[in-house]
Design a protein around this motif. Structure first.
Motif, PDB file in Angstrom:
ATOM      1  N   ASP A  35      -9.087 -16.470  -1.574  1.00 17.95           N
ATOM      2  CA  ASP A  35     -10.448 -16.054  -1.870  1.00 17.95           C
ATOM      3  C   ASP A  35     -11.070 -15.472  -0.605  1.00 17.95           C
ATOM      4  OD1 ASP A  35     -13.523 -16.887  -1.861  1.00 17.95           O
ATOM      5  OD2 ASP A  35     -12.882 -16.595  -3.936  1.00 17.95           O
ATOM      6  N   ARG A  36     -11.713 -14.344  -0.714  1.00 22.51           N
ATOM      7  CA  ARG A  36     -12.295 -13.675   0.458  1.00 22.51           C
ATOM      8  C   ARG A  36     -13.392 -14.492   1.124  1.00 22.51           C
ATOM      9  NH1 ARG A  36     -12.970  -7.630  -2.056  1.00 22.51           N
ATOM     10  NH2 ARG A  36     -10.756  -7.229  -2.273  1.00 22.51           N
ATOM     11  N   GLU A  37     -14.178 -15.192   0.331  1.00 22.03           N
ATOM     12  CA  GLU A  37     -15.316 -15.917   0.887  1.00 22.03           C
ATOM     13  C   GLU A  37     -14.944 -17.289   1.426  1.00 22.03           C
ATOM     14  OE1 GLU A  37     -18.633 -15.891  -1.765  1.00 22.03           O
ATOM     15  OE2 GLU A  37     -18.412 -13.747  -2.163  1.00 22.03           O
ATOM     16  N   THR A  38     -14.098 -18.019   0.712  1.00 24.19           N
ATOM     17  CA  THR A  38     -13.790 -19.398   1.114  1.00 24.19           C
ATOM     18  C   THR A  38     -12.493 -19.526   1.902  1.00 24.19           C
ATOM     19  OG1 THR A  38     -12.557 -19.908  -0.903  1.00 24.19           O
ATOM     20  CG2 THR A  38     -14.956 -20.273  -0.951  1.00 24.19           C
ATOM     21  N   GLY A  39     -11.594 -18.553   1.774  1.00 24.84           N
ATOM     22  CA  GLY A  39     -10.299 -18.643   2.438  1.00 24.84           C
ATOM     23  C   GLY A  39      -9.328 -19.564   1.734  1.00 24.84           C
ATOM     24  N   ARG A  40      -9.695 -20.089   0.576  1.00 31.69           N
ATOM     25  CA  ARG A  40      -8.830 -20.981  -0.188  1.00 31.69           C
ATOM     26  C   ARG A  40      -7.964 -20.179  -1.156  1.00 31.69           C
ATOM     27  NH1 ARG A  40     -12.922 -25.845  -1.925  1.00 31.69           N
ATOM     28  NH2 ARG A  40     -12.852 -26.919   0.085  1.00 31.69           N
ATOM     29  N   SER A  41      -6.844 -20.783  -1.530  1.00 29.58           N
ATOM     30  CA  SER A  41      -5.936 -20.159  -2.486  1.00 29.58           C
ATOM     31  C   SER A  41      -6.644 -19.920  -3.812  1.00 29.58           C
ATOM     32  CB  SER A  41      -4.732 -21.063  -2.718  1.00 29.58           C
ATOM     33  OG  SER A  41      -3.965 -20.604  -3.808  1.00 29.58           O
ATOM     34  N   ARG A  42      -6.304 -18.806  -4.444  1.00 32.36           N
ATOM     35  CA  ARG A  42      -6.831 -18.514  -5.773  1.00 32.36           C
ATOM     36  C   ARG A  42      -5.860 -18.977  -6.863  1.00 32.36           C
ATOM     37  NH1 ARG A  42      -8.912 -12.679  -6.374  1.00 32.36           N
ATOM     38  NH2 ARG A  42      -9.578 -13.585  -8.335  1.00 32.36           N
ATOM     39  N   GLY A  43      -4.738 -19.592  -6.463  1.00 38.00           N
ATOM     40  CA  GLY A  43      -3.810 -20.162  -7.443  1.00 38.00           C
ATOM     41  C   GLY A  43      -2.748 -19.204  -7.946  1.00 38.00           C
ATOM     42  N   PHE A  44      -2.613 -18.050  -7.280  1.00 35.93           N
ATOM     43  CA  PHE A  44      -1.539 -17.134  -7.655  1.00 35.93           C
ATOM     44  C   PHE A  44      -1.084 -16.376  -6.420  1.00 35.93           C
ATOM     45  CE2 PHE A  44      -5.309 -14.502  -8.086  1.00 35.93           C
ATOM     46  CZ  PHE A  44      -4.907 -13.241  -7.678  1.00 35.93           C
ATOM     47  N   GLY A  45       0.058 -15.730  -6.557  1.00 36.35           N
ATOM     48  CA  GLY A  45       0.603 -14.978  -5.433  1.00 36.35           C
ATOM     49  C   GLY A  45       1.614 -13.965  -5.914  1.00 36.35           C
ATOM     50  N   PHE A  46       2.256 -13.313  -4.942  1.00 36.35           N
ATOM     51  CA  PHE A  46       3.248 -12.285  -5.221  1.00 36.35           C
ATOM     52  C   PHE A  46       4.443 -12.463  -4.306  1.00 36.35           C
ATOM     53  CE2 PHE A  46      -0.814 -10.598  -6.514  1.00 36.35           C
ATOM     54  CZ  PHE A  46      -0.529 -10.083  -7.768  1.00 36.35           C
ATOM     55  N   VAL A  47       5.616 -12.184  -4.846  1.00 39.41           N
ATOM     56  CA  VAL A  47       6.865 -12.266  -4.090  1.00 39.41           C
ATOM     57  C   VAL A  47       7.610 -10.955  -4.295  1.00 39.41           C
ATOM     58  CG1 VAL A  47       9.079 -13.458  -3.871  1.00 39.41           C
ATOM     59  CG2 VAL A  47       7.005 -14.770  -4.369  1.00 39.41           C
ATOM     60  N   GLU A  48       8.148 -10.408  -3.214  1.00 38.54           N
ATOM     61  CA  GLU A  48       8.954  -9.191  -3.307  1.00 38.54           C
ATOM     62  C   GLU A  48      10.406  -9.538  -3.015  1.00 38.54           C
ATOM     63  OE1 GLU A  48       7.372  -6.104  -0.826  1.00 38.54           O
ATOM     64  OE2 GLU A  48       5.342  -6.429  -1.593  1.00 38.54           O
ATOM     65  N   MET A  49      11.288  -9.105  -3.927  1.00 40.91           N
ATOM     66  CA  MET A  49      12.729  -9.325  -3.809  1.00 40.91           C
ATOM     67  C   MET A  49      13.431  -8.106  -4.393  1.00 40.91           C
ATOM     68  SD  MET A  49      13.027 -13.211  -5.328  1.00 40.91           S
ATOM     69  CE  MET A  49      14.644 -13.584  -4.643  1.00 40.91           C
ATOM     70  N   ASP A  50      14.752  -7.986  -4.136  1.00 35.75           N
ATOM     71  CA  ASP A  50      15.489  -6.913  -4.788  1.00 35.75           C
ATOM     72  C   ASP A  50      15.544  -7.210  -6.293  1.00 35.75           C
ATOM     73  OD1 ASP A  50      18.128  -8.126  -5.632  1.00 35.75           O
ATOM     74  OD2 ASP A  50      18.261  -8.507  -3.481  1.00 35.75           O
ATOM     75  N   ASP A  51      15.750  -6.175  -7.080  1.00 33.11           N
ATOM     76  CA  ASP A  51      15.633  -6.287  -8.537  1.00 33.11           C
ATOM     77  C   ASP A  51      16.537  -7.351  -9.154  1.00 33.11           C
ATOM     78  OD1 ASP A  51      13.774  -4.283  -8.396  1.00 33.11           O
ATOM     79  OD2 ASP A  51      15.002  -2.756  -9.370  1.00 33.11           O
ATOM     80  N   GLU A  52      17.784  -7.394  -8.746  1.00 37.88           N
ATOM     81  CA  GLU A  52      18.733  -8.347  -9.341  1.00 37.88           C
ATOM     82  C   GLU A  52      18.302  -9.787  -9.085  1.00 37.88           C
ATOM     83  OE1 GLU A  52      23.397  -9.692  -8.930  1.00 37.88           O
ATOM     84  OE2 GLU A  52      22.819  -7.692  -8.280  1.00 37.88           O
ATOM     85  N   ASN A  53      17.991 -10.113  -7.835  1.00 43.80           N
ATOM     86  CA  ASN A  53      17.582 -11.475  -7.515  1.00 43.80           C
ATOM     87  C   ASN A  53      16.214 -11.805  -8.103  1.00 43.80           C
ATOM     88  OD1 ASN A  53      19.932 -12.103  -6.105  1.00 43.80           O
ATOM     89  ND2 ASN A  53      19.128 -11.251  -4.213  1.00 43.80           N
ATOM     90  N   ALA A  54      15.350 -10.808  -8.211  1.00 47.62           N
ATOM     91  CA  ALA A  54      14.029 -11.032  -8.807  1.00 47.62           C
ATOM     92  C   ALA A  54      14.176 -11.440 -10.277  1.00 47.62           C
ATOM     93  CB  ALA A  54      13.184  -9.779  -8.686  1.00 47.62           C
ATOM     94  N   ARG A  55      15.059 -10.776 -10.993  1.00 44.26           N
ATOM     95  CA  ARG A  55      15.271 -11.124 -12.405  1.00 44.26           C
ATOM     96  C   ARG A  55      15.804 -12.561 -12.534  1.00 44.26           C
ATOM     97  NH1 ARG A  55      16.138  -5.852 -12.151  1.00 44.26           N
ATOM     98  NH2 ARG A  55      15.290  -4.440 -13.706  1.00 44.26           N
ATOM     99  N   LYS A  56      16.718 -12.931 -11.657  1.00 45.84           N
ATOM    100  CA  LYS A  56      17.247 -14.303 -11.667  1.00 45.84           C
ATOM    101  C   LYS A  56      16.133 -15.305 -11.379  1.00 45.84           C
ATOM    102  CE  LYS A  56      21.858 -13.033 -10.033  1.00 45.84           C
ATOM    103  NZ  LYS A  56      22.788 -13.126  -8.891  1.00 45.84           N
ATOM    104  N   ALA A  57      15.282 -14.984 -10.418  1.00 48.96           N
ATOM    105  CA  ALA A  57      14.190 -15.887 -10.061  1.00 48.96           C
ATOM    106  C   ALA A  57      13.196 -16.033 -11.217  1.00 48.96           C
ATOM    107  CB  ALA A  57      13.473 -15.381  -8.806  1.00 48.96           C
ATOM    108  N   ILE A  58      12.868 -14.929 -11.868  1.00 49.08           N
ATOM    109  CA  ILE A  58      11.937 -14.982 -13.000  1.00 49.08           C
ATOM    110  C   ILE A  58      12.506 -15.868 -14.101  1.00 49.08           C
ATOM    111  CG2 ILE A  58      10.907 -13.628 -14.868  1.00 49.08           C
ATOM    112  CD1 ILE A  58      10.657 -11.305 -12.779  1.00 49.08           C
ATOM    113  N   GLU A  59      13.777 -15.659 -14.448  1.00 44.37           N
ATOM    114  CA  GLU A  59      14.416 -16.465 -15.485  1.00 44.37           C
ATOM    115  C   GLU A  59      14.513 -17.933 -15.086  1.00 44.37           C
ATOM    116  OE1 GLU A  59      18.194 -14.878 -16.701  1.00 44.37           O
ATOM    117  OE2 GLU A  59      17.360 -12.859 -16.907  1.00 44.37           O
TER     118      GLU A  59
END
Length: 84
Positions: A35-59
């Motif tokens: 959160d911009r104002e509080t600096g606390r987590s908003r409860g979500f995020g993003f991860v970047e991986m190569d496509d093959e490993n990303a699909r495995k991680a999602i599953e």
């Protein structure tokens, strides 16, 4: 591939997110959105991986328990222009 990770416990940091996804392959980048104002987590995020490993991680991780919360994980969608 950019992966959306939702329903994260609010005490999760970038390193915990990296550790969680690294079991499926090399993580290029992991970030928890703060959160911009509080600096606390908003409860979500993003991860970047190569496509093959990303699909495995999602599953392998979607719906799994992390810190007492069921994770919601899917391929991130392009951000919509919020200007009117």
């Amino acid at each position: 591939m950019n992966i959306y990770v939702g329903n994260l416990p609010f005490n999760t940091g970038d390193q915990e997110l990296t550790d969680l996804f690294s079991q499926f392959g090399a993580v290029q980048r992991a970030r928890v959105i703060l959160d911009r104002e509080t600096g606390r987590s908003r409860g979500f995020g993003f991860v970047e991986m190569d496509d093959e490993n990303a699909r495995k991680a999602i599953e392998g991780l979607d719906g799994s328990d992390f810190g007492g919360r069921p994770l919601r994980i899917n391929e991130a969608q392009d951000r919509q222009d919020r200007r009117r």
